[in-house]
Design an enzyme around this catalytic site. Structure first.
Site, PDB file in Angstrom:
ATOM      1  N   LYS A 178     -30.896 -16.181   4.750  1.00  0.00           N
ATOM      2  CA  LYS A 178     -30.788 -17.637   4.828  1.00  0.00           C
ATOM      3  C   LYS A 178     -30.510 -18.061   6.262  1.00  0.00           C
ATOM      4  O   LYS A 178     -29.483 -17.708   6.845  1.00  0.00           O
ATOM      5  CB  LYS A 178     -29.658 -18.162   3.935  1.00  0.00           C
ATOM      6  CG  LYS A 178     -29.709 -19.682   3.779  1.00  0.00           C
ATOM      7  CD  LYS A 178     -28.461 -20.291   3.206  1.00  0.00           C
ATOM      8  CE  LYS A 178     -27.461 -20.625   4.251  1.00  0.00           C
ATOM      9  NZ  LYS A 178     -27.958 -21.689   5.190  1.00  0.00           N
ATOM     10  N   GLU A 253     -19.809 -11.828  12.480  1.00  0.00           N
ATOM     11  CA  GLU A 253     -19.891 -12.063  13.935  1.00  0.00           C
ATOM     12  C   GLU A 253     -19.602 -13.547  14.126  1.00  0.00           C
ATOM     13  O   GLU A 253     -20.419 -14.390  13.759  1.00  0.00           O
ATOM     14  CB  GLU A 253     -21.285 -11.694  14.428  1.00  0.00           C
ATOM     15  CG  GLU A 253     -21.313 -11.359  15.912  1.00  0.00           C
ATOM     16  CD  GLU A 253     -21.422 -12.627  16.735  1.00  0.00           C
ATOM     17  OE1 GLU A 253     -22.489 -13.251  16.685  1.00  0.00           O
ATOM     18  OE2 GLU A 253     -20.450 -12.999  17.415  1.00  0.00           O
ATOM     19  N   CYS A 287     -22.325 -17.775  21.462  1.00  0.00           N
ATOM     20  CA  CYS A 287     -20.959 -17.306  21.210  1.00  0.00           C
ATOM     21  C   CYS A 287     -20.442 -16.440  22.350  1.00  0.00           C
ATOM     22  O   CYS A 287     -19.255 -16.180  22.448  1.00  0.00           O
ATOM     23  CB  CYS A 287     -20.895 -16.531  19.907  1.00  0.00           C
ATOM     24  SG  CYS A 287     -22.070 -15.201  19.835  1.00  0.00           S
ATOM     25  N   GLU A 389     -12.769 -23.007  20.174  1.00  0.00           N
ATOM     26  CA  GLU A 389     -14.166 -22.902  20.586  1.00  0.00           C
ATOM     27  C   GLU A 389     -14.816 -24.289  20.581  1.00  0.00           C
ATOM     28  O   GLU A 389     -14.758 -24.988  19.574  1.00  0.00           O
ATOM     29  CB  GLU A 389     -14.918 -21.976  19.630  1.00  0.00           C
ATOM     30  CG  GLU A 389     -16.350 -21.693  20.039  1.00  0.00           C
ATOM     31  CD  GLU A 389     -17.061 -20.762  19.063  1.00  0.00           C
ATOM     32  OE1 GLU A 389     -16.952 -20.979  17.849  1.00  0.00           O
ATOM     33  OE2 GLU A 389     -17.715 -19.814  19.524  1.00  0.00           O
TER      34      GLU A 389
HETATM   35  O1  TXE Z   1     -21.733 -22.603  11.524  1.00  0.00           O
HETATM   36  P1  TXE Z   1     -21.461 -22.214  10.040  1.00  0.00           P
HETATM   37  P2  TXE Z   1     -22.157 -23.987  12.072  1.00  0.00           P
HETATM   38  C1  TXE Z   1     -19.444 -21.739  15.672  1.00  0.00           C
HETATM   39  C2  TXE Z   1     -19.409 -22.953  16.554  1.00  0.00           C
HETATM   40  C3  TXE Z   1     -19.811 -24.037  15.633  1.00  0.00           C
HETATM   41  C4  TXE Z   1     -19.161 -23.572  14.334  1.00  0.00           C
HETATM   42  C5  TXE Z   1     -19.825 -24.174  13.124  1.00  0.00           C
HETATM   43  O2  TXE Z   1     -18.065 -23.172  16.962  1.00  0.00           O
HETATM   44  O3  TXE Z   1     -19.282 -25.289  16.020  1.00  0.00           O
HETATM   45  O4  TXE Z   1     -19.361 -22.168  14.324  1.00  0.00           O
HETATM   46  O5  TXE Z   1     -21.238 -24.050  13.327  1.00  0.00           O
HETATM   47  C6  TXE Z   1     -24.020 -20.790   6.438  1.00  0.00           C
HETATM   48  N1  TXE Z   1     -21.272 -19.553   2.254  1.00  0.00           N
HETATM   49  N2  TXE Z   1     -20.681 -20.993  15.791  1.00  0.00           N
HETATM   50  O6  TXE Z   1     -21.796 -25.152  11.228  1.00  0.00           O
HETATM   51  O7  TXE Z   1     -21.002 -23.324   9.186  1.00  0.00           O
HETATM   52  C7  TXE Z   1     -24.726 -21.935   7.123  1.00  0.00           C
HETATM   53  O8  TXE Z   1     -25.636 -22.576   6.250  1.00  0.00           O
HETATM   54  C8  TXE Z   1     -22.347 -18.953   2.800  1.00  0.00           C
HETATM   55  C9  TXE Z   1     -20.619 -19.699  16.413  1.00  0.00           C
HETATM   56  O9  TXE Z   1     -23.586 -23.780  12.323  1.00  0.00           O
HETATM   57  O10 TXE Z   1     -20.615 -21.041  10.174  1.00  0.00           O
HETATM   58  C10 TXE Z   1     -25.414 -21.221   8.263  1.00  0.00           C
HETATM   59  O11 TXE Z   1     -26.590 -20.602   7.811  1.00  0.00           O
HETATM   60  N3  TXE Z   1     -22.986 -19.400   3.916  1.00  0.00           N
HETATM   61  C11 TXE Z   1     -21.773 -18.859  15.961  1.00  0.00           C
HETATM   62  C12 TXE Z   1     -24.386 -20.164   8.667  1.00  0.00           C
HETATM   63  O12 TXE Z   1     -23.546 -20.002   7.532  1.00  0.00           O
HETATM   64  C13 TXE Z   1     -22.480 -20.499   4.513  1.00  0.00           C
HETATM   65  C14 TXE Z   1     -23.076 -19.561  16.106  1.00  0.00           C
HETATM   66  C15 TXE Z   1     -23.522 -20.585   9.847  1.00  0.00           C
HETATM   67  O13 TXE Z   1     -22.943 -21.817   9.525  1.00  0.00           O
HETATM   68  C16 TXE Z   1     -21.358 -21.189   4.010  1.00  0.00           C
HETATM   69  C17 TXE Z   1     -23.031 -20.847  15.458  1.00  0.00           C
HETATM   70  C18 TXE Z   1     -20.755 -20.671   2.826  1.00  0.00           C
HETATM   71  N4  TXE Z   1     -19.697 -21.246   2.271  1.00  0.00           N
HETATM   72  C19 TXE Z   1     -21.836 -21.534  15.319  1.00  0.00           C
HETATM   73  N5  TXE Z   1     -21.108 -22.262   4.831  1.00  0.00           N
HETATM   74  C20 TXE Z   1     -21.866 -17.541  16.703  1.00  0.00           C
HETATM   75  N6  TXE Z   1     -20.879 -16.672  16.497  1.00  0.00           N
HETATM   76  O14 TXE Z   1     -22.832 -17.312  17.404  1.00  0.00           O
HETATM   77  C21 TXE Z   1     -22.037 -22.217   5.801  1.00  0.00           C
HETATM   78  N7  TXE Z   1     -22.871 -21.178   5.618  1.00  0.00           N
END
Ligand code: TXE
Length: 485
Positions: A178, A253, A287, A389
């Site tokens: 996904k 990660e 990240c 962050e």
């Molecule tokens: O990430 P999410 P988001 C950090 C960055 C950002 C924050 C939120 O600080 O502001 O994370 O970003 C899926 N069960 N990073 O909203 O919510 C979601 O659909 C299963 C760092 O994008 O963590 C997406 O596919 N899946 C990071 C994925 O998880 C779920 C890079 C990431 O979403 C879920 C991006 C659930 N309950 C953001 N909720 C890095 N480490 O590189 C969400 N998802």
């Protein structure tokens, strides 16, 4: 390859076909550079996820028994298809994420090719372990797990999506993957490329949709044997509460707040050129970006004035323009979050040396989400702005006295993903690398990547590692067999 018509609907790839969500529900998909809806993405629910898991389960026996060289050949065919469609994939990635087109073309999409080729090559060279002693011989089998899940974020959409999918498939698993609902386009195109490449139905299934509905259905599905997740720390911790009671293998990660430690004896020009990249690449939405810059006191003022003047030259513009160094922020929500963080930094006593504002562009991007690259000094190391962050084009700078001071400042953080060290003193380099609390350390470079290395963070930055044999071990179950003779 028939490019996914951007005005059409972004479908799921399940059991070898592009299909609409069973509910008929769709989510708006925005173009960050214009702030407008330009397509719609499947808002999949439990029944779509169940169809994907069933397809993966049915495909598992044959795929897991396929010889490693044949699995490798299939992965190379997918890599070939990505390579042949680099331009359309890069254009789609830039449109969906807001990153400059030149960045998608030069980094994101080529890395997807590397991800598939690297793991295709790796599995044809993996050796099995055997332990021989006292009239006994042991051998270790590493068997694929079954249907597994890959969930990825919006910052490097296809790059991180394929970074998870490639080793999972290479190890003989079948996959339910996904992408983020914020950047679904290239994942859908990957599904079309897999059909073109002849990947057997059900081996890879791509299910689009929100985290709370689609993502949750995936991580809580009893037939999903393991999950690899990249995203926010908060979400990663939530997923762990769902999977822990079921003892599912989980790789996380997560976020980072990475220190960039600059000693006065560094190679100044190399450091400066790299620090501009490590601070603002992908609009700071990586990240691994170095968002806390610590400079040895004797160099601090020179660095600050030079860095600020060069940051001011980083043009923020239409991602399609080759001259644009900074593209758009990925979503309205994230755009507002970053601006809120900048206001918070000012409340905490931060002095904005440059940037700090939204950028209004003329023409097609007039309603897009753009923010100036921003440099802030004067923040306490313990301030929220230096602890949380931000994940945008925002860095803080501060002086340090000596290595002890730099290490203490760097380690005053809940995160531990990566660190960068600039010095020409080998003793200092190795000592600081040993004592800084992060899973990845770059010395006199940044984002130099060898895919064989363990990749990931400690503390709030994650659990487990990706990359090379770490990934293949995560995606397999070891079994030790002992024969007495
Ligand atoms: O990430 P999410 P988001 C950090 C960055 C950002 C924050 C939120 O600080 O502001 O994370 O970003 C899926 N069960 N990073 O909203 O919510 C979601 O659909 C299963 C760092 O994008 O963590 C997406 O596919 N899946 C990071 C994925 O998880 C779920 C890079 C990431 O979403 C879920 C991006 C659930 N309950 C953001 N909720 C890095 N480490 O590189 C969400 N998802």
């Amino acid at each position: 390859m028939p490019l996914v018509d951007c005005m059409n609907k972004i479908q799921n790839y399940i059991n070898g076909s592009m299909v609409a969500p069973k509910s008929g529900q769709w989510l708006d998909n925005f173009e960050p550079a214009t702030g407008k809806v330009y397509s719609q993405v499947a808002d999949s629910n439990e029944s779509d996820v169940d169809a994907a898991v069933t397809a993966a389960r049915n495909a598992f026996p044959a795929w897991s028994k396929t010889h490693a060289t044949d699995r490798a050949a299939m992965l190379h065919r997918i890599a070939d298809a990505i390579e042949a469609n680099l331009d359309s994939l890069a254009a789609a990635e830039s449109k969906d994420n807001g990153k400059p087109l030149w960045l998608a073309r030069s980094v994101d999409i080529p890395r997807c090719v590397s991800n598939f080729r690297f793991f295709a090559n790796l599995i044809t060279g993996v050796e099995s372990q055997s332990h021989n002693s006292d009239g006994m011989i042991n051998y270790t089998l590493r068997n694929p797990l079954g249907p597994v899940a890959c969930i990825s974020p919006w910052n490097l959409p296809l790059y991180l999506f394929t970074w998870k999918i490639a080793p999972a498939l290479a190890a003989g698993n079948t996959v339910i993957a996904k992408p983020s609902e914020v950047t679904p386009m290239t994942a859908s195109m990957l599904g079309e490329l897999c059909i073109e490449a002849g990947l057997p139905p059900g081996v890879l299934n791509i299910v689009q949709g929100s985290g709370s509905l689609t993502g949750n259905a995936i991580v809580s599905h009893d037939d999903v044997q393991a999950i690899s997740f990249t995203g926010g720390t908060k979400t990663g911790k939530h997923i762990a509460t769902v999977t822990a009671p079921k003892l599912k293998k989980l790789s996380l990660e997560l976020g980072g707040k990475n220190p960039n430690i600059i000693f006065a004896d560094c190679d100044y020009e190399l450091m400066m050129e790299t620090t501009l990249r490590s601070s603002f690449a992908n609009q700071g939405q990586i990240c691994l970006c170095g968002s806390r810059i610590y400079v040895q006191r004797s160099l601090y003022e020179t660095f600050r004035d030079d860095f600020v003047s060069r940051v001011k030259q980083l043009s923020v513009g239409d991602p399609l323009e080759p001259a644009s160094k900074q593209g758009a922020i990925v979503s309205q929500q994230h755009f507002e979050k970053i601006l809120g963080c900048i206001e918070r930094a000012k409340e905490e006593g931060g002095n904005v040396l440059c940037g700090g504002n939204a950028v209004s562009l003329a023409g097609r991007c007039e309603n897009g989400w753009f923010i100036e690259p921003t440099v802030i000094e004067g923040l306490a190391n313990s301030s929220e702005s230096n602890q949380q962050e931000i994940f945008g084009p925002v860095v803080s700078i501060a002086p340090f006295d000596d290595a002890d001071d730099a290490i203490a400042k760097a380690n005053e953080s809940q995160y531990g993903l990566s660190a960068t060290i600039w010095t020409s003193n080998l003793n200092v380099a190795h000592r600081v690398a040993a004592e800084v609390e992060s899973g990845i350390v770059w010395i006199n470079c940044w984002l130099a990547r060898d895919l064989r290395t363990p990749f990931g963070g400690m503390k709030e930055s994650g659990l487990g590692r990706e990359g090379g044999m770490e990934a293949l071990r995560f995606w397999t179950e070891p079994k030790n067999v002992c024969i007495k003779f």
